[in-house]
Design an enzyme around this catalytic site. Structure first.
Site: not given
Ligand code: NOJ
Length: 591
Positions: A130, A232, A291, A364-365
């Site tokens: 990430d 991200d 993302e 994970h979100d």
């Protein structure tokens, strides 16, 4: 006579015109079917904090992942994306980085990282990290310097607004009960910008020195041998540093009324991505994924059109945002399958001739995909999990598959705010409390809605205490249903959700049609069934997915041509053409 000749002329021009267009299209299409390892890969996302704890401190770690490498390999996936594992005080579980070139203490050491990378490469797995560079932690040394004085050499690594100019124009800050993206800092009588929590100050990409630091850090990781970055909120990096007032009207008119779209429209964004490509990405055989916060069908190609030399792929939010009730925090209403199909079909169209897409339903979100898009009632959990897996692995675009979904894990459904750990949910709860809202209803809504901890509960390895995740006290409660839903119980059951996932990864790997084949939606208004074909090199497959809890049929016009069954989540498709609840079948189509 003259008329006759001019007719010929027109026909000839039209003919050559058509020929040219077709050739151009064929060439364009080539870029979509152009083979690349990252197009053919199935990506498995690991949330390290919740995957496997090796030392009993209740937090997953790198040694835990190392212990599970053979399991990961056995899934048939190709790439692992790890959520942030860098030095961090963990205000936002690692999305607040205090040291980009260190490993978070709770997760282990750099030596563990090297062992992990080696172990993955030995097994033919690639590792994607990430990259969180829209913001750092306020505990990063850059920020600690930056906040010391207005003339500190690191001052311009962040966005500051001197208080003598008055209050800065409103910018929203997520993960803040007061909703503000500016924080006053007494030391220099200034405000700093943070699109997320105040412990995540935004980095100033307009400063070339900052950009150089980031590129050199990225090069350092690539030289270590990693295989890519998931970036991200990368569309947010460039800002109009005059920080003008943005009125609601302007937001509505130019940015669909959405701040994420405004944030993703910074003046130098694509210049920076091209620079990053030149300085870093182009030097290695790696993959890059945005993302795609604020990314729209109309802007997506700006990131991933190969001719622009920016990134390889992006993931959009239009699919996962479907069904939320406006005006509430991630409260889930019913969603229409027709809308769902339209979103995924529109996004497939974006990449018809250029670029490359992605597909995901959980991360994970997000809440667990089975609770959100399938049905987590006991009688439907397994079959609907398999249906969603069939969808993810039979669409065009690289699938991103979230750990735990392969065993059909479901939402945590916590009963009390004390059980939640996520900064976002806690801030929203606080915000509602300040506003005197209905807190009980909030907790109820989060059971089916978007509380991020729903997808973050520890991996359920077996039926023992804490699901075999830790011998200590887990940082987030393990779902009680680990007694029945766990990897060990599914390992040797040929009909398990886990083994279905393995069959599906195998099917995708052995059928390039599922990777590169042209996608066509059929029976688009059918409210229950998602039906589509994939076509490549004169071959066709038909995918039928019944997203409802009752029997349903699809009107595809292909019934009589259905040939070999490539996969079916009931073991055997029914013969009367009807699909059972949540049934998924892929047929080969024969002439
Ligand atoms: C997106 C990440 O996926 C999320 O977990 C994080 O909280 C925000 N970006 C801020 O970094």
């Amino acid at each position: 006579m003259r008329l006759k000749y001019s007719k010929y002329l027109i026909v000839t021009i039209l003919y050559f015109g058509l020929l040219l267009t077709n050739t151009a299209m064929a060439q364009d299409n080539k870029s979509t079917t152009d083979r690349k390892w990252w197009k053919e890969a199935v990506v498995y996302q690991i949330y390290p904090r919740s995957f496997k704890d090796s030392n009993g401190d209740g937090v997953g770690d790198l040694k835990g992942i190392i212990q599970k490498l053979d399991y990961i390999k056995s899934l048939g996936v190709d790439v692992v994306w790890l959520n942030p594992i860098y030095g961090s005080p963990n205000a936002d579980n690692g999305y607040d980085i205090s040291d980009y070139q260190a490993i978070m203490k709770e997760f282990g050491t750099m030596e563990d990282f090297d062992t992990l990378l080696k172990g993955m490469h030995e097994r033919g797995l690639k590792l994607v990290m990430d990259l969180v560079v829209n913001h750092s932690s306020d505990e990063h040394k850059w920020f600690q310097e930056s906040r010391k004085s207005r003339d500190n050499p690191y001052r311009d690594y962040y966005h500051w607004w001197p208080a003598e100019k008055g209050k800065p124009a409103f910018r929203p800050g997520s993960f803040e009960a007061d909703g503000s993206g500016w924080r006053y800092d007494k030391q220099t009588d200034s405000y700093y910008l943070h699109y997320f929590n105040f412990k995540q100050p935004d980095l100033n990409w307009e400063n070339p020195k900052l950009r150089e630091e980031i590129y050199s850090m990225m090069n350092w990781w690539f030289k270590k041998g990693i295989d890519g970055f998931r970036m991200d909120v990368i569309p947010f990096i460039s800002k109009d540093t005059s920080f003008p007032v943005i009125t609601q009207e302007e937001l509505n008119k130019n940015y669909l009324g959405r701040w994420d779209v405004y944030f993703a429209s910074g003046p130098h964004l694509h210049e920076y991505l091209q620079e990053m490509n030149r300085e870093v990405l182009s030097k290695y055989d790696i993959m890059s994924l945005a993302e795609g916060a604020g990314m729209l069908t109309s802007t997506a190609l700006n990131f991933v059109d190969e001719d622009r030399k920016e990134l390889n792929m992006g993931y959009h939010f239009e699919g996962t945002n479907l069904g939320y009730i406006p005006g509430y925090f991630k409260k889930m209403g019913p969603y229409s399958l027709v809308d769902f199909k339209k979103i995924y079909s529109d996004w497939d169209k974006v990449y018809e001739n250029k670029g490359w897409g992605t597909i995901y339903l959980g991360n994970h979100d997000q809440p667990r995909m089975t609770s959100r898009w399938g049905n987590d009632a006991p009688e439907f959990r397994a079959v609907s999990s398999k249906l969603l897996t069939t969808f993810l692995l039979s669409m065009r675009g690289t699938p991103y598959y979230y750990n735990g979904d392969e065993i059909g894990m479901v939402n945590a459904k916590f009963d009390s705010i004390d059980e939640y750990r996520d900064i976002e949910t806690l801030a929203e709860y606080e915000r509602l409390k300040l506003a005197g809202g209905d807190l009980k209803q909030f907790i109820e809504d989060q059971k089916t809605g978007g509380a991020r901890d729903n997808g973050r509960t520890p991996f359920q390895w077996n039926s023992s205490e804490n699901g075999g995740f830790t011998s200590g006290t887990p940082w987030l409660k393990v779902n009680d249903n680990h007694v029945t839903i766990n990897a060990e119980a599914q390992e040797n059951d040929p009909n398990s959700v886990l083994n279905y996932f393995r069959k599906m990864t195998h099917l995708r790997k052995t059928n390039p049609i599922l990777v590169y084949g042209k996608y066509t939606l059929l029976d688009k208004d059918n409210p229950d069934v998602y039906a589509y074909t994939r076509e490549l090199d004169g071959k066709m497959v038909l995918v039928l997915l019944n997203f409802s809890s009752k029997n349903a049929t699809a009107n595809t016009g292909l019934y009589s041509k259905k040939g070999k069954v490539l996969i079916d989540n009931y073991g055997k498709p029914s013969t009367n053409g009807e699909l059972r609840p949540y049934e998924a079948v892929i047929y080969q189509i024969e002439d």
